[in-house]
Design an enzyme around this catalytic site. Sequence first.
Site, PDB file in Angstrom:
ATOM      1  N   HIS A 121       0.838  -1.207   0.000  1.00 30.75           N
ATOM      2  CA  HIS A 121       0.000   0.000   0.000  1.00 30.75           C
ATOM      3  C   HIS A 121       0.873   1.256   0.000  1.00 30.75           C
ATOM      4  CE1 HIS A 121      -3.994  -1.911   1.235  1.00 30.75           C
ATOM      5  NE2 HIS A 121      -3.136  -2.901   1.071  1.00 30.75           N
TER       6      HIS A 121
ATOM      7  N   ASP B 277      -5.961   5.411   3.191  1.00 32.47           N
ATOM      8  CA  ASP B 277      -6.146   4.023   2.783  1.00 32.47           C
ATOM      9  C   ASP B 277      -7.559   3.525   3.067  1.00 32.47           C
ATOM     10  OD1 ASP B 277      -3.781   1.877   2.040  1.00 32.47           O
ATOM     11  OD2 ASP B 277      -5.669   0.959   2.693  1.00 32.47           O
TER      12      ASP B 277
ATOM     13  N   GLN C 104      12.189  -5.275  -7.865  1.00 33.83           N
ATOM     14  CA  GLN C 104      11.221  -5.962  -8.737  1.00 33.83           C
ATOM     15  C   GLN C 104      10.959  -5.250 -10.070  1.00 33.83           C
ATOM     16  OE1 GLN C 104       8.012  -8.286  -7.220  1.00 33.83           O
ATOM     17  NE2 GLN C 104       6.496  -7.118  -8.347  1.00 33.83           N
TER      18      GLN C 104
ATOM     19  N   HIS D  95       1.846 -14.058  -6.878  1.00 33.32           N
ATOM     20  CA  HIS D  95       0.662 -14.334  -6.054  1.00 33.32           C
ATOM     21  C   HIS D  95      -0.507 -13.436  -6.455  1.00 33.32           C
ATOM     22  CE1 HIS D  95       2.003 -10.613  -4.423  1.00 33.32           C
ATOM     23  NE2 HIS D  95       1.247 -10.654  -3.345  1.00 33.32           N
TER      24      HIS D  95
ATOM     25  N   TRP E 212      -1.982  -6.802  -6.489  1.00 39.06           N
ATOM     26  CA  TRP E 212      -2.289  -5.921  -7.616  1.00 39.06           C
ATOM     27  C   TRP E 212      -1.054  -5.184  -8.136  1.00 39.06           C
ATOM     28  CZ3 TRP E 212      -4.670  -5.778 -11.700  1.00 39.06           C
ATOM     29  CH2 TRP E 212      -4.756  -4.618 -12.479  1.00 39.06           C
TER      30      TRP E 212
ATOM     31  N   SER F  13       2.014  -6.186  -8.203  1.00 35.49           N
ATOM     32  CA  SER F  13       2.810  -7.101  -9.024  1.00 35.49           C
ATOM     33  C   SER F  13       2.157  -7.297 -10.391  1.00 35.49           C
ATOM     34  CB  SER F  13       2.980  -8.452  -8.319  1.00 35.49           C
ATOM     35  OG  SER F  13       3.842  -8.299  -7.209  1.00 35.49           O
TER      36      SER F  13
ATOM     37  N   GLU G  68       2.645  -4.062 -12.386  1.00 33.37           N
ATOM     38  CA  GLU G  68       4.056  -3.851 -12.755  1.00 33.37           C
ATOM     39  C   GLU G  68       4.434  -4.796 -13.907  1.00 33.37           C
ATOM     40  OE1 GLU G  68       5.887  -4.367  -8.921  1.00 33.37           O
ATOM     41  OE2 GLU G  68       4.953  -2.537  -8.161  1.00 33.37           O
TER      42      GLU G  68
ATOM     43  N   GLN H  51      -6.601 -11.624  -4.369  1.00 37.86           N
ATOM     44  CA  GLN H  51      -5.694 -12.166  -5.396  1.00 37.86           C
ATOM     45  C   GLN H  51      -6.364 -13.165  -6.334  1.00 37.86           C
ATOM     46  OE1 GLN H  51      -2.722 -13.476  -2.639  1.00 37.86           O
ATOM     47  NE2 GLN H  51      -2.393 -11.378  -1.918  1.00 37.86           N
TER      48      GLN H  51
HETATM   49  O1  LIG Z   1      11.185  -8.263  -3.081  1.00 32.20           O
HETATM   50  C1  LIG Z   1      10.280  -7.476  -3.341  1.00 32.20           C
HETATM   51  C2  LIG Z   1       8.936  -7.727  -2.985  1.00 32.20           C
HETATM   52  C3  LIG Z   1       7.985  -6.797  -3.317  1.00 32.20           C
HETATM   53  N1  LIG Z   1       8.337  -5.659  -3.975  1.00 32.20           N
HETATM   54  C4  LIG Z   1       7.315  -4.648  -4.293  1.00 32.20           C
HETATM   55  O2  LIG Z   1       6.335  -4.655  -3.265  1.00 32.20           O
HETATM   56  C5  LIG Z   1       5.038  -4.492  -3.808  1.00 32.20           C
HETATM   57  C6  LIG Z   1       4.206  -5.684  -3.417  1.00 32.20           C
HETATM   58  O3  LIG Z   1       2.861  -5.437  -3.708  1.00 32.20           O
HETATM   59  P1  LIG Z   1       1.866  -6.566  -4.249  1.00 32.20           P
HETATM   60  O4  LIG Z   1       2.438  -7.233  -5.408  1.00 32.20           O
HETATM   61  O5  LIG Z   1       0.536  -5.903  -4.485  1.00 32.20           O
HETATM   62  O6  LIG Z   1       1.789  -7.648  -3.115  1.00 32.20           O
HETATM   63  P2  LIG Z   1       1.481  -7.555  -1.510  1.00 32.20           P
HETATM   64  O7  LIG Z   1       2.629  -6.986  -0.836  1.00 32.20           O
HETATM   65  O8  LIG Z   1       1.046  -8.905  -1.121  1.00 32.20           O
HETATM   66  O9  LIG Z   1       0.207  -6.553  -1.491  1.00 32.20           O
HETATM   67  C7  LIG Z   1      -0.915  -6.418  -0.650  1.00 32.20           C
HETATM   68  O10 LIG Z   1      -1.526  -5.213  -1.136  1.00 32.20           O
HETATM   69  C8  LIG Z   1      -1.968  -5.253  -2.491  1.00 32.20           C
HETATM   70  C9  LIG Z   1      -2.540  -3.883  -2.817  1.00 32.20           C
HETATM   71  O11 LIG Z   1      -3.680  -3.609  -2.050  1.00 32.20           O
HETATM   72  C10 LIG Z   1      -3.006  -6.361  -2.692  1.00 32.20           C
HETATM   73  O12 LIG Z   1      -3.334  -6.441  -4.061  1.00 32.20           O
HETATM   74  C11 LIG Z   1      -2.432  -7.695  -2.213  1.00 32.20           C
HETATM   75  O13 LIG Z   1      -3.433  -8.715  -2.309  1.00 32.20           O
HETATM   76  C12 LIG Z   1      -1.955  -7.551  -0.779  1.00 32.20           C
HETATM   77  O14 LIG Z   1      -1.394  -8.775  -0.312  1.00 32.20           O
HETATM   78  C13 LIG Z   1       5.218  -4.354  -5.322  1.00 32.20           C
HETATM   79  O15 LIG Z   1       5.260  -2.984  -5.662  1.00 32.20           O
HETATM   80  C14 LIG Z   1       6.581  -4.976  -5.580  1.00 32.20           C
HETATM   81  O16 LIG Z   1       7.252  -4.422  -6.701  1.00 32.20           O
HETATM   82  C15 LIG Z   1       9.636  -5.414  -4.349  1.00 32.20           C
HETATM   83  O17 LIG Z   1       9.948  -4.379  -4.953  1.00 32.20           O
HETATM   84  N2  LIG Z   1      10.574  -6.339  -4.011  1.00 32.20           N
END
Ligand SMILES: O=c1ccn([C@@H]2O[C@H](COP(=O)(O)OP(=O)(O)O[C@H]3O[C@H](CO)[C@@H](O)[C@H](O)[C@H]3O)[C@@H](O)[C@H]2O)c(=O)[nH]1
Length: 493
Positions: free
Chosen positions: A20, A123, A352, A367, A370, A372, A375, A392
């Site tokens: 977030h 949020d 990432q 997983h 959103w 991911s 991106e 998800q």
């Molecule tokens: O090693 C890592 C791991 C993560 N990221 C970044 O961290 C973010 C991760 O976000 P996301 O892919 O959405 O996963 P979660 O961290 O699991 O996000 C939570 O928040 C999201 C937005 O509300 C929801 O869609 C998901 O279900 C919820 O688990 C992204 O920008 C990634 O690029 C990195 O840069 N490096």
Amino acid sequence: MGPEAHNLEVFFFPFLAPGHMIPAVDMARLFASRGVKATVVTTRGNASLVQPAIDWANKSGRHMRLLLMPFPSSEAGLPEGCENVASVPAELQFKFMITSTPLLRDPLERLIREHQPDCIISDGFFPWTADVALGFGIPRIVFDGTNFFSNCVTHSLQYHAPSERLAEGETTFVVPGLPHRIELLKTQTPDMRAMPEAADFLRQLEESELRSFGMVVNSFYELEPEYADHYRNAMGRKAWHVGPVSLCREDTADEATRGAESSIDVADCLNWLDSKKPSSVLYVSFGSISLFTSVQLREIALALEASNLPFIWVVRDFGDSAGHEEEWLPEGFRNKVSENNSGLVIRGWAPQVLILNHGAVGAFVTHCGWNSCLEAISAGVPLVTWPLSGEQFYNERQMTEVLQIGTAVGAGAWTRRAEERELIKAEQIEKVVSRVIGGGEEAEGKRRKARELARRARRAMEEGGSSYSDMDRLIDELIEERRKIANQSVGDK
Ligand SMILES: O=c1ccn([C@@H]2O[C@H](COP(=O)(O)OP(=O)(O)O[C@H]3O[C@H](CO)[C@@H](O)[C@H](O)[C@H]3O)[C@@H](O)[C@H]2O)c(=O)[nH]1
């Protein structure tokens, strides 16, 4: 409206989780680049996640600042330092969300009183901020980190509860009232009757959204036009799409500071990717908060070995299996991989967006968080979908069925707890990843579609593009709202 002309100040107050905070900070940067004074508000323990992005923006002459508040750990009954979902043990995460974060209300009110912003973008998981904003007579805009599609599904499920009407033996249902026929397994949605507290929290989120000025969405119109329209027209909600916000970054050094500090030397990682053929590398990562058991991690390792594909695999450095690699990495795995230069196992945080945008990456096992998904779309990379919880499973349907850029690994059950999750065996994982990254027509078709979406994503963010224009529209509406509020208070005197 020229940048100096409006002098608008917006507070950004994201939920305390990387998924977030990262997009909220990117969004704040975009606002700042349009002349808005963008202030990110968070707790002291989360400052390091935000500060680099702010420093970067200020270096290029934008108005951004960070305001910090203390996190009331002892009052919240949490260990000192647990200020972010990523560092809160799984069994305390729900408590963290529902009972701990509302304790931030007083400090937030103090900051609003002192700095008098014109608007707060807070949020979705902070429903109480709707009342705070009403109390100060300023608009509150919801940012929940997700997209139009999943908001439409969530709303439909909440309203119609189709899974509660299934006859004995029925295992699937069609989500009512959507533009497409979306069928879900009952087990892919949380059983709200078994979680009354969560159901009540969801109701609070819905009510607070209705008492807010609207929602800002990290998406672009061309990605999900039917759902953007459905959300606005059929559901009658006000929303602005302003993404993909990750495209706000300026260059590699800027990208490298996104979120936490990378656990691998960024140049080494990019050099390794340079040594691989185009679209040949599998990137495997499950976001910032999800965990797997040692048994599941081992199956992933076996699948990577069997696939013979070059890979980058990110494994979180948190939770039970963190310190015990020997329990899940097959014997000799690291040696073999480093001798053959065939893979990178990153323990902790990976850069990432940089990885996804490297031409060597051919598919992303995700997983379906959103960020991911978006991106990957922005980078034109097809997905292997492995949803776990949250929204998800809905994102998976959007990627696989609506957009047709994803292939499901076959996850069938929603659960937040790694130890309750079904085991996906190595053979199954290997079969799907080989299909997605292999040369066949199916893989090529998905890659073509993903690349076309990436092109449209960039176009949406350029001047005159749909997201660029929607941000203009939002800024204009906020200026108009400020004018109305000012006139009203003159009238009241
Ligand atoms: O090693 C890592 C791991 C993560 N990221 C970044 O961290 C973010 C991760 O976000 P996301 O892919 O959405 O996963 P979660 O961290 O699991 O996000 C939570 O928040 C999201 C937005 O509300 C929801 O869609 C998901 O279900 C919820 O688990 C992204 O920008 C990634 O690029 C990195 O840069 N490096």
